[in-house]
Design an enzyme around this catalytic site. Structure first.
Site, PDB file in Angstrom:
ATOM      1  N   LYS A 142       2.061  12.927   0.188  1.00  0.00           N
ATOM      2  CA  LYS A 142       0.626  12.983   0.517  1.00  0.00           C
ATOM      3  C   LYS A 142       0.398  12.486   1.939  1.00  0.00           C
ATOM      4  CE  LYS A 142       0.088  10.422  -3.037  1.00  0.00           C
ATOM      5  NZ  LYS A 142      -0.453   9.544  -4.095  1.00  0.00           N
TER       6      LYS A 142
ATOM      7  N   THR B  87     -12.346   4.654  -1.331  1.00  0.00           N
ATOM      8  CA  THR B  87     -11.175   5.463  -1.673  1.00  0.00           C
ATOM      9  C   THR B  87     -10.277   4.762  -2.696  1.00  0.00           C
ATOM     10  OG1 THR B  87     -10.018   4.457   0.171  1.00  0.00           O
ATOM     11  CG2 THR B  87     -11.087   6.583   0.588  1.00  0.00           C
TER      12      THR B  87
ATOM     13  N   GLY C 266      -8.291   4.042  -5.705  1.00  0.00           N
ATOM     14  CA  GLY C 266      -7.809   4.826  -6.847  1.00  0.00           C
ATOM     15  C   GLY C 266      -7.591   6.305  -6.582  1.00  0.00           C
ATOM     16  N   THR C 267      -7.574   6.702  -5.312  1.00  0.00           N
ATOM     17  CA  THR C 267      -7.412   8.136  -5.022  1.00  0.00           C
ATOM     18  C   THR C 267      -6.036   8.665  -5.461  1.00  0.00           C
ATOM     19  OG1 THR C 267      -6.823   7.469  -2.788  1.00  0.00           O
ATOM     20  CG2 THR C 267      -9.021   8.321  -3.107  1.00  0.00           C
ATOM     21  N   GLY C 268      -4.986   7.851  -5.257  1.00  0.00           N
ATOM     22  CA  GLY C 268      -3.641   8.292  -5.631  1.00  0.00           C
ATOM     23  C   GLY C 268      -3.520   8.477  -7.137  1.00  0.00           C
ATOM     24  N   CYS C 269      -4.088   7.528  -7.872  1.00  0.00           N
ATOM     25  CA  CYS C 269      -4.067   7.601  -9.346  1.00  0.00           C
ATOM     26  C   CYS C 269      -4.811   8.848  -9.800  1.00  0.00           C
ATOM     27  CB  CYS C 269      -4.760   6.378  -9.945  1.00  0.00           C
ATOM     28  SG  CYS C 269      -4.156   4.798  -9.319  1.00  0.00           S
TER      29      CYS C 269
HETATM   30  O1  PXL Z   1      -3.610   2.961  -6.610  1.00  0.00           O
HETATM   31  C1  PXL Z   1      -2.546   2.257  -7.074  1.00  0.00           C
HETATM   32  C2  PXL Z   1      -2.846   1.432  -8.300  1.00  0.00           C
HETATM   33  C3  PXL Z   1      -2.248   1.762  -9.486  1.00  0.00           C
HETATM   34  N1  PXL Z   1      -2.426   1.057 -10.616  1.00  0.00           N
HETATM   35  C4  PXL Z   1      -3.206  -0.018 -10.637  1.00  0.00           C
HETATM   36  C5  PXL Z   1      -3.857  -0.402  -9.472  1.00  0.00           C
HETATM   37  C6  PXL Z   1      -3.684   0.340  -8.271  1.00  0.00           C
HETATM   38  C7  PXL Z   1      -4.355  -0.048  -7.036  1.00  0.00           C
HETATM   39  O2  PXL Z   1      -5.052  -0.989  -6.912  1.00  0.00           O
HETATM   40  O3  PXL Z   1      -4.633  -1.464  -9.516  1.00  0.00           O
HETATM   41  C8  PXL Z   1      -3.382  -0.782 -11.897  1.00  0.00           C
END
Ligand code: PXL
Length: 265
Positions: free
Chosen positions: A173, A205, A207-210
């Protein structure tokens, strides 16, 4: 309705982690199943604590879910440490979901480690070979591939090196790249495809990756081929970012249900 399994950590601020996954999977038309690996104490500014769950409890969640559901896709997010990585790998080898998206989460936006450095080798050797696609950002790709990433050319090279670790595809990404930010590179055996994107200047932004990886898993569960799943998930995460919510005083969450607001409601 298809079911999609997320194996990830809890974010009490509910912008990232299991909460982001649950919303992204639901918003894109599948039913979300959730296996927790760790519970974090977190808001939009910081992760204050994280408490990993026992491998026995992780395994019990897998066995109980797979006794009753047949997820069409799964994704992994925060895995915390080597013990949890090994437990999740054993469970995935036992239950074999037909599609697996591995988001190799290493660090929170605020700089808190979500994966112990000692666990990276287990991710490389044990988890990546099981993946349909791995979705590193440039920092994670640099770490996994053991090289610096400054350009799209570097991103492509890192994707090739990670592909050699055994996954079927790697999506590097580009959100943190200076050269055409938000251009993602999908590397597969046959070559590479670029996904140009719109870079949206915003604070919100978290949590965008999740969200992106959960949406990819969902579109795979709905039967899309990988490039199409990536394209549709990218459109979704871009809109969720565009409608990001100015909640809290740090990086606010994206709006997973932006399409329910305003006139549409
Ligand atoms: O975005 C990565 C991520 C994944 N999982 C948890 C997170 C975070 C970012 O803060 O808290 C539980």
């Amino acid at each position: 309705m298809e079911t999609v399994l997320t194996v990830a950590g809890s974010d009490s601020g509910a912008g990232a982690g299991i909460q982001a996954d649950l919303k992204a999977i639901t918003a894109n038309g599948a039913y979300a199943l959730t296996i927790l690996t760790s519970v974090t104490a977190q808001n939009t500014r910081e992760v204050r604590a994280a408490y990993p769950l026992s491998p026995d409890l992780i395994e019990a969640q897998f066995d109980t879910i797979f006794d009753d559901f047949a997820p069409a896709a799964a994704k992994t997010g925060m895995l915390a440490d080597e013990v949890r990585v090994e437990a999740v790998v054993r469970c995935l080898e036992k239950h074999r979901p037909p599609n697996l998206v591995v988001d190799p989460v290493m660090m929170s936006k605020s700089g808190y480690p979500l994966l112990e450095p000692a666990a990276v080798e287990a991710v490389r050797k044990r988890l990546l070979p099981l993946a349909t696609v791995v979705t590193p950002n440039v920092h994670e790709a640099a770490h996994l591939a053991g090289m610096e990433i400054r350009s799209l050319e570097d991103a492509r090279e890192s994707g090739k090196r990670i592909l050699d670790m055994g996954p079927k595809a790697v999506l590097v990404k580009g959100g943190h790249l200076e050269e055409r930010p938000a251009t993602d590179t999908l590397v597969v055996e046959d070559g590479e495809v670029e996904f140009p994107g719109e870079y949206i200047q915003t604070r919100n932004t978290h949590g965008t990756g999740c969200t992106y990886s959960a949406a990819i898993a969902t579109f795979l569960a709905l039967g899309r081929e990988l490039p199409q799943a990536v394209a549709e998930a990218k459109t979704y995460v871009t809109e969720a970012i565009r409608h990001g919510l100015p909640l809290g005083s740090g990086a606010g969450p994206t709006d997973h249900f932006y399409f329910l607001r305003g006139d549409a409601r």
